[in-house]
Design an enzyme around this catalytic site. Structure first.
Site, PDB file in Angstrom:
ATOM      1  N   ASP A 468      30.927  43.072  35.421  1.00  0.00           N
ATOM      2  CA  ASP A 468      29.566  42.722  35.803  1.00  0.00           C
ATOM      3  C   ASP A 468      28.616  43.530  34.916  1.00  0.00           C
ATOM      4  O   ASP A 468      29.042  44.493  34.258  1.00  0.00           O
ATOM      5  CB  ASP A 468      29.379  43.055  37.282  1.00  0.00           C
ATOM      6  CG  ASP A 468      27.947  42.841  37.739  1.00  0.00           C
ATOM      7  OD1 ASP A 468      27.360  41.817  37.351  1.00  0.00           O
ATOM      8  OD2 ASP A 468      27.427  43.696  38.465  1.00  0.00           O
ATOM      9  N   ASP A 877      30.049  46.096  41.053  1.00  0.00           N
ATOM     10  CA  ASP A 877      29.492  46.996  42.061  1.00  0.00           C
ATOM     11  C   ASP A 877      28.889  46.273  43.252  1.00  0.00           C
ATOM     12  O   ASP A 877      28.505  46.914  44.225  1.00  0.00           O
ATOM     13  CB  ASP A 877      28.416  47.873  41.428  1.00  0.00           C
ATOM     14  CG  ASP A 877      27.157  47.084  41.094  1.00  0.00           C
ATOM     15  OD1 ASP A 877      27.292  45.951  40.580  1.00  0.00           O
ATOM     16  OD2 ASP A 877      26.046  47.579  41.337  1.00  0.00           O
ATOM     17  N   ASP A 881      30.557  40.392  43.182  1.00  0.00           N
ATOM     18  CA  ASP A 881      31.687  40.685  42.300  1.00  0.00           C
ATOM     19  C   ASP A 881      33.021  40.692  43.040  1.00  0.00           C
ATOM     20  O   ASP A 881      34.075  40.848  42.419  1.00  0.00           O
ATOM     21  CB  ASP A 881      31.490  42.045  41.611  1.00  0.00           C
ATOM     22  CG  ASP A 881      30.197  42.123  40.833  1.00  0.00           C
ATOM     23  OD1 ASP A 881      29.886  41.139  40.130  1.00  0.00           O
ATOM     24  OD2 ASP A 881      29.489  43.138  40.928  1.00  0.00           O
TER      25      ASP A 881
END
Length: 1177
Positions: A468, A877, A881
């Site tokens: 990410d 995080d 995700d």
């Protein structure tokens, strides 16, 4: 103000769930939302002016509109009925659970059967159970019955003790939790009651800093407007305060004095912690409930004296318990490959048993006439008058029984101790990873977390990393940088920190100052100070008023040590919104108060009150939010902010086309700098427009079916024909060490792909900043809006890559970067175009996916995982995700600004992206090297013992007689040889940390499977056959004409095997510690001691054998001859490989050992050949 008004921060859209509130305030990507009720406020309309007679305020609230049960409309048949303050009537059918929770797996009655059932999921355990059962049969008894059960019983017992201890801790935690006390209304008065006894329908009172015992709908609070501040850190890891609201119909009711009765019809329990849908009937009136009206179990009440609510979900049906799924369970690639070798060893075992049983059959046939009189066989029993067969069951059955007895004798060919050794080694490896200071994040004061113990070695074989961007590569700490207002660019180049008292806010003789300072542009600051006198000043006024009002921020006043000074801490669910409100404050628009129905903004010393009449939060369709406010001049305005893709479609382009064009240019410029952008607009509502909106909202809100979609349509209708105010630009800075980390990973042969919801320009800019993209890369960009255009783009791109590859073959290698957006992926993923994308993406050095949704992230991971044997790692995080983290072979969660959903779903968790380098290149390399060697060594040490028994069987008429004492056979895997392999598996290091970090290319050993592969397995087995033959035949040839008995030979073979396998291990140890010395040499000493003790017991066979044998010099000569002869081939092969065909690791080890410049210079030359990751075929 008569009634409470729930405002925007109630339903969490951003941060930990999907980054919508945080991320979508910039680019609108990956947000989600639905509409929820917003209460009432009285007002009337006169022309365009509003007075305080019969005003109503309305709005919509975001929540996920897809994928969760809580967003489906409730029918009478599919609803839970809760009678307020009447738990008996509520639960008359006993359909609701109590509030007692249970996280423990076992009870006293179920522990033994359930634990054994779970352990026997390992097929090897079933194999050893069958062996133990066979050995209990009189016809097949080779070992003592107790001795045959001991190895399996020991492994089962150790695992059971570990499981029992873990479950005991869970029981203790459950008991403490269930016996906590809560304040519950009983017989008209609030009384103390244990949590576990709370029932659905009961009224509960929670005071400040207390934890919610169940999920409850708010009825009233100590705040006159019905607001309650809650902290959800136990639920999603976020410390920011959220606001929840009581409905106006219940706010003034005091349950103790006047009582309260009513009916709540809500959805059935589900896992969606961000959604709730219900209706409440009080005094004949029905009104809706949403996520803003419910507080979940585990939350804490903050800044609120007390809150009263009714329990709607209890115990295991609370949302936090429904989401308590525990750590994911994955299986390591090495263990999967190990099973292949176990199958081969099983086939090898069958071959050995077949040879023995076949030879036994031949021997029986050749000696059939002598069987009655052979002293060591005895087919006939002559002890009775009538002659009968003595343990003889016929020719065929004798062969069959011989086969089964062979399986029993050779059973340790399959190493049962390997499984428990692997668990202990992984536990030790996890301990050192957790304690590693290189993986400790000082900013968050968090250690590395190892949540899945069974895939440590996979960290050494990662080929693809899917990352990410926001919060993973960047800090997710936003800082306001630039503003474009009415087509004028106020960039941050001239920005500086202003004086703190430029525009002081004084309340009750106290100076209020924002907690965080923001750089301001002097030119823009001068325009704002001019007020509404100039045209530019008027636009700037509306722009910053929108930033200060259109948000979900709650200002919290914080005391300081300085007298007369207080700080304003803006608490919100989105870092983006916090940055925007702090920026507005820096330019003189200070948000100082927010209640359920109004906000107060200090504008350059002039305190102004704005009535919040309605609010529409982000959702996945609109990708924007809006707030309707009643201004001090009695006008009604709607302020809107959102992603550029959604805002320009609702802007009235006929008003000022030049401003729109200039704004679009500035927007592109900001995105190219890697800034997160947001478009701001507004319009003034006439009395007619407001009445239409009010009427449409009432109709939609009172609808029982399709309410969410109808309310969303109301929001879309009011957010139209906007006048554009400008664009905000926020910087999300890169985390420390990200560029260096990506460069190291690339040199290690790992491909890094970035999957983000940001705009393409922003993602590309960040790609350059973090060195993911370089100036020498050829970029292939795919932005398509149909399946056919995607097909053509993929084919054209593949052709281009082939041409570039051909040029690279004749000249310098030209790296290729693929950049693709989420819209194109909609037409590619799960279609026949997937293969084309796979071929193209794997041919590129870098892949950057923009504007992707959470499921598309998982789809990209699956694209590689399902088509290659390469190991994948996903790191993120946020809650958006989670899908890709769970899809990848290894999932890593970053414990950052967006809650703990990613951490809770991950296999490992850490504080910074840069920690990937020591985690993979150091610990991953070590773990893979150690585990690969340990598995091969366990195969070797067990096979050599079995083969010694096999050679002996060939010389004892295939009778399965064993010279080695049965207790020595049992203790061989448990005591004699188990400890050294565990110690080496935890502590050995083939290379030091400094070398592994300096030369990332050394990580390629895992990609090439240098430490564990089929070739190594077969070479190990060939070496095993040789060593076993040496162990057997040297003593056999030395003593074959002597009078030494079988027990004495068994002791010699036992000692020889143990000494040899430990010397074998010692030859391969690279880093010696005192524990390694103690384990290896201590095991040899322990074996001598055990053999002496066993031979000193008169009841056992071989009494005093070792004492007679060891008194002869021939015994010690045999041991020495065995060691030298057996190890010579292995020694020669090691010398040849190290001096003639050294690998990268060997060269690095030598350079590390000698520690001179010449060694490292040679190493640099050697590594140059693999400095770039290999191109995929």
């Amino acid at each position: 103000m008569d009634h409470p008004f729930p405002h925007s921060s109630l339903n969490r859209i951003g941060s930990s769930r999907s980054k919508a509130s945080g991320r979508n305030s910039i680019d609108g990507s990956d947000s989600s939302g639905a509409i929820a009720n917003l209460g009432n406020l009285a007002f009337s309309v006169e022309g365009s002016r509003l007075s305080a007679s019969t005003r109503q305020r309305y709005g919509s609230r975001g929540a996920r509109s897809d994928g969760f049960a809580s967003q489906k409309e409730i029918s009478d048949e599919d609803a839970r009925l809760i009678y307020i303050n009447n738990p008996e009537k509520t639960n008359k059918k006993f359909e609701f659970t109590g509030n007692s929770i249970r996280t423990a797996k076992y009870s006293i009655l179920t522990f033994l059967p359930r634990n054994l059932f779970e352990q026997f999921h390992r097929v090897a355990y079933i194999y050893f159970l069958v062996i133990a059962i066979l050995n209990q049969l009189p016809q097949l008894a080779v070992f003592g019955r107790a001795a045959s059960i001991l190895p399996l019983a020991f492994v089962l017992l150790v695992t059971a003790i570990k499981d029992a201890y873990e479950d005991w801790r869970r029981h203790r935690s459950d008991r403490i939790e269930n016996n906590r006390m809560a304040t519950v209304m009983l017989n008209g008065h609030f009384q103390s009651k244990k949590w576990k006894n709370i029932q659905v329908g009961e009224i509960i009172k929670v005071c400040a800093n207390e934890t919610l015992p169940c999920d409850m709908v708010l009825l009233s609070t100590s705040d006159p407007t019905g607001v309650a501040y809650v902290q959800t850190i136990n639920l999603d890891g976020e410390s920011n305060l959220k606001t929840r609201y009581a409905k106006q119909e219940t706010l003034s009711r005091m349950p103790e004095k006047e009582g309260i009765e009513g009916l709540i019809k809500c959805e059935h329990p589900n896992r969606n912690i961000y959604g709730f849908m219900a209706n409440m009937d009080i005094d004949g009136k029905r009104f809706s409930l949403g996520p803003s009206n419910i507080i979940l179990r585990g939350c804490e009440i903050k800044n609120t004296a007390w809150a009263v609510g009714v329990a709607v979900y209890t115990g295991q049906e609370t949302k936090v318990m429904l989401n308590n799924s525990g750590a994911p369970s994955k299986r390591s690639r090495l263990e999967t490959h190990m099973n292949r070798e176990i199958v081969l060893l099983s086939l090898f075992l069958i071959v050995l048993c077949t040879i023995v049983s076949t030879c036994a059959g031949i021997w029986l046939r050749r000696h059939r006439n002598e069987l009655d009189f052979m002293p060591y066989y005895r087919r006939k029993d002559f002890s009775q008058e009538k002659e009968e067969n003595y343990n003889y069951y016929g020719f065929v059955m004798e062969i069959f029984f011989t086969f089964l007895m062979s399986v029993i004798v050779f059973q340790i060919m399959i190493p049962i101790s390997l499984y428990i050794s692997m668990e202990l080694v992984r536990l030790g490896q996890a301990y050192f990873m957790i304690q590693d200071t290189w993986l400790f994040d000082e900013a968050s004061n968090s250690k590395f977390q190892c949540r899945a113990l069974n895939i440590n070695e996979d960290l050494g074989q990662i080929k693809y990393i899917f990352s990410d961007k926001t919060g993973t590569l960047t800090e997710n700490k936003m800082e306001f940088q630039c503003a474009s207002i009415q087509g004028v660019d106020y960039n941050g180049k001239k920005a500086s920190l202003g004086e703190p008292d430029d525009h002081p806010v004084i309340v009750e003789r106290q100076v209020l100052r924002p907690k965080m300072k923001v750089k301001t542009n002097p030119e823009l600051l001068q325009v704002v100070r001019s007020g509404k006198k100039s045209k530019e000043g008027k636009h700037a006024y509306d722009y910053f008023l929108a930033l200060a009002a259109c948000n979900t921020i709650v200002p919290i006043i914080v005391e300081t040590q300085e007298s007369g000074l207080r700080l304003i801490d803006y608490q919100g669910e989105s870092p983006d919104e916090q940055a925007l409100v702090y920026a507005a404050a820096a330019y003189g628009f200070v948000l100082i108060e927010r209640t359920s129905g109004h906000i107060i903004i200090d504008v350059w010393g002039d305190r102004q009150r704005f009535d919040v009449l309605g609010l529409h939060e982000f959702d996945s369709d609109r990708k924007r939010m809006s707030v309707i406010v009643g201004c001090p001049d009695k006008s009604v305005k709607v302020f809107v902010k959102g992603a550029d893709s959604s805002m320009f479609s609702v802007v009235d382009k006929s008003l000022n086309s030049d401003v729109i064009r200039a704004t679009e240019t500035h927007l592109h410029d900001y995105s190219s700098l890697g800034l997160r952008t947001l478009v701001v607009g507004m319009r003034e509502l006439s009395s007619l427009e407001f009445e239409e909106w009010q009427s449409a909202y009432e109709k939609a809100n009172n609808s029982l079916m399709g309410r969410a979609s109808l309310l969303r349509a109301v929001a879309v209708n009011v957010e139209s024909n906007l006048s554009i105010l400008g664009v905000s630009a926020i910087e999300d800075k890169l985390q420390q060490g990200v560029p260096e980390a990506i460069e190291s990973l690339r040199q290690a042969g790992i491909k890094v792909w970035v999957l983000t919801g940001d705009k393409q320009e922003t993602a590309i800019s960040i790609g350059y900043s973090c060195k993911l993209l370089t100036s020498d890369m050829t970029q292939i960009i795919i932005n398509s809006n149909s399946k056919e255009s995607c097909r053509k783009s993929l084919e054209d791109a593949k052709t281009m890559v082939k041409k570039i590859t051909a040029l690279s073959a004749s000249a310098l290698r030209i790296p290729v970067a693929l950049i693709i957006d989420g819209t194109s992926l909609v037409y590619i993923l799960e279609t026949e175009l997937e293969n084309k994308l796979f071929e193209l993406a794997t041919a590129c050095s870098v892949v950057l996916c923009c504007r992707v949704a959470p499921l598309q992230k998982a789809g990209i991971v699956a694209l590689i995982k399902n088509r290659t044997d390469d190991m994948t790692l996903a790191i993120g995080d946020g809650a958006n995700d989670v899908s890709m983290i769970q899809m990848a072979d290894v999932g890593i969660g970053i414990s950052g600004q967006e809650g703990r959903q990613a951490v809770m779903a991950s296999d490992f968790a850490m504080g910074q992206f840069r920690f990937l380098v020591p985690l993979l290149l150091v610990h991953g390399h070590w773990n893979y090297q150690r585990m690969g060697y340990m598995i091969l060594y366990n195969f070797y040490r067990n096979a050599i013992f079995v083969l010694v028994l096999f050679w002996y069987v060939l010389y004892t008429a295939f009778s399965l007689t064993t010279a080695i004492n049965e207790w020595s056979s049992v203790l061989y895997s448990v005591i004699y040889t188990s400890v050294p392999t565990i110690v080496v598996g935890v502590l050995d290091k083939d290379l030091g940390r400094r070398t592994l970090l300096k030369y990332p290319q050394l990580y390629g050993a895992g990609h090439r499977q240098e430490c564990y592969n089929s070739k190594l397995f077969w070479l190990t087995m060939v070496d095993t056959v040789w060593q076993s033959a040496v162990i057997f035949y040297i003593p056999y040839l030395a003593y074959r004409h002597g009078t030494v008995d079988g027990s004495s030979m068994g002791d010699l073979w036992t000692l020889a095997v143990v000494i040899l396998v430990n010397i074998h291990l010692a030859m391969d140890v690279i880093r010696w510690t005192w524990l390694t010395h103690a384990a290896i040499w201590g095991s040899i000493v322990a074996t001598f001691v055990c053999v002496i003790i066993i031979d000193a017991i008169p009841q056992l066979t071989g009494y005093w054998a070792i004492f007679h044998l060891a008194s002869s010099g021939l015994f010690w000569a045999n041991l020495l001859a065995i060691l030298v002869t057996a190890m010579v081939p292995r020694f020669l092969v090691k010398v040849f490989n190290q001096h003639v065909r050294p690998g990268d690791v060997q060269i690095a080890r030598e350079a590390e050992k000698f520690g001179n410049s010449t060694g490292y210079s040679a190493l640099d030359v050697e590594m140059n050949t693999i400095s770039e990751p290999p191109q995929e075929r």
